[in-house]
Design an enzyme around this catalytic site. Structure first.
Site, PDB file in Angstrom:
ATOM      1  N   VAL A 191       7.787   4.044   9.336  1.00  0.00           N
ATOM      2  CA  VAL A 191       8.848   4.005   8.322  1.00  0.00           C
ATOM      3  C   VAL A 191       9.511   5.369   8.149  1.00  0.00           C
ATOM      4  O   VAL A 191      10.746   5.456   8.146  1.00  0.00           O
ATOM      5  CB  VAL A 191       8.332   3.437   6.989  1.00  0.00           C
ATOM      6  CG1 VAL A 191       9.366   3.620   5.882  1.00  0.00           C
ATOM      7  CG2 VAL A 191       7.986   1.959   7.138  1.00  0.00           C
ATOM      8  N   VAL A 198      -0.443   4.443  10.150  1.00  0.00           N
ATOM      9  CA  VAL A 198       0.671   4.696  11.072  1.00  0.00           C
ATOM     10  C   VAL A 198       1.991   4.227  10.470  1.00  0.00           C
ATOM     11  O   VAL A 198       3.016   4.905  10.588  1.00  0.00           O
ATOM     12  CB  VAL A 198       0.419   4.037  12.449  1.00  0.00           C
ATOM     13  CG1 VAL A 198       1.637   4.144  13.347  1.00  0.00           C
ATOM     14  CG2 VAL A 198      -0.782   4.686  13.125  1.00  0.00           C
ATOM     15  N   CYS A 199       1.961   3.108   9.794  1.00  0.00           N
ATOM     16  CA  CYS A 199       3.183   2.580   9.171  1.00  0.00           C
ATOM     17  C   CYS A 199       3.728   3.564   8.132  1.00  0.00           C
ATOM     18  O   CYS A 199       4.932   3.782   8.039  1.00  0.00           O
ATOM     19  CB  CYS A 199       2.896   1.233   8.509  1.00  0.00           C
ATOM     20  SG  CYS A 199       2.187   0.011   9.623  1.00  0.00           S
ATOM     21  N   SER A 200       2.819   4.148   7.356  1.00  0.00           N
ATOM     22  CA  SER A 200       3.211   5.027   6.250  1.00  0.00           C
ATOM     23  C   SER A 200       3.534   6.451   6.660  1.00  0.00           C
ATOM     24  O   SER A 200       4.322   7.119   5.996  1.00  0.00           O
ATOM     25  CB  SER A 200       2.092   5.070   5.205  1.00  0.00           C
ATOM     26  OG  SER A 200       1.898   3.803   4.624  1.00  0.00           O
ATOM     27  N   THR A 216      -0.559   1.159   5.297  1.00  0.00           N
ATOM     28  CA  THR A 216      -1.477   1.458   6.394  1.00  0.00           C
ATOM     29  C   THR A 216      -1.063   2.788   7.028  1.00  0.00           C
ATOM     30  O   THR A 216       0.096   3.197   6.924  1.00  0.00           O
ATOM     31  CB  THR A 216      -1.498   0.310   7.427  1.00  0.00           C
ATOM     32  OG1 THR A 216      -0.175   0.089   7.901  1.00  0.00           O
ATOM     33  CG2 THR A 216      -2.046  -0.967   6.805  1.00  0.00           C
TER      34      THR A 216
END
Length: 162
Positions: free
Chosen positions: A56, A50-52, A48
């Site tokens: 992270v 923001v996560c990517s 996704t």
């Protein structure tokens, strides 16, 4: 169920991941955190935006600074299966700085009280975005986002907590 909070003991649970020999493993969260200082951060979903692009990568980029402040392990959990987490981890340079753990059925996310209902956009039950600083299984900092926000759970926020 109330969300996990400062002073709580991290609940026991089993998550999965792929080891260096590409074998799927089951691991007890207590075996990873007992007697250690760890950061456990959760994301709504692998791949996704923001996560990517932010969450992270921030922990990978700041891993040395976090470890210099005594953090033994940086653990990322998501309500995805271990195959998805393995594929996603491979998209990050220096991915060995973070352990990517799968909570495929959201059982552990539920034990933390951090589930997020994203059925309305086709994602089902996921995890709220969060970051916990845990020392010998006891939560010292609990930065839990509201919905899909990214305002308090970054690597920089964890550095401030240390």
């Amino acid at each position: 169920m109330a969300p996990i909070a400062v002073g709580d003991v991290l609940p026991e649970g089993t998550l999965s991941y792929f080891d260096e020999q590409d074998k799927q493993q089951q691991v007890s969260i207590h075996s990873l955190a007992a007697g250690k200082k760890v950061i456990l951060f959760g994301i709504p979903g692998a791949f996704t935006p923001v996560c990517s692009t932010k969450h992270v990568p921030g922990f990978i980029e700041k891993a040395a600074e976090l470890k210099a402040k005594g953090v033994d392990e940086i653990l990322c959990i998501s309500v995805n299966d271990a195959f998805v987490m393995k594929a996603w981890a491979k998209t990050f340079p220096d991915n060995e700085k973070v352990k990517f753990l799968a909570d495929g059925t959201a059982t552990y996310t539920h034990a933390l009280g951090l589930e997020l209902d994203l059925a309305g956009i086709g994602l089902g039950t996921r995890s709220k975005r969060f970051a916990l600083l845990v020392e010998d299984l006891k939560v010292k900092t609990a930065n839990i986002e509201s919905g899909g926000e990214f305002t308090v759970s970054s690597a920089d926020d964890m550095l401030k907590a240390l």
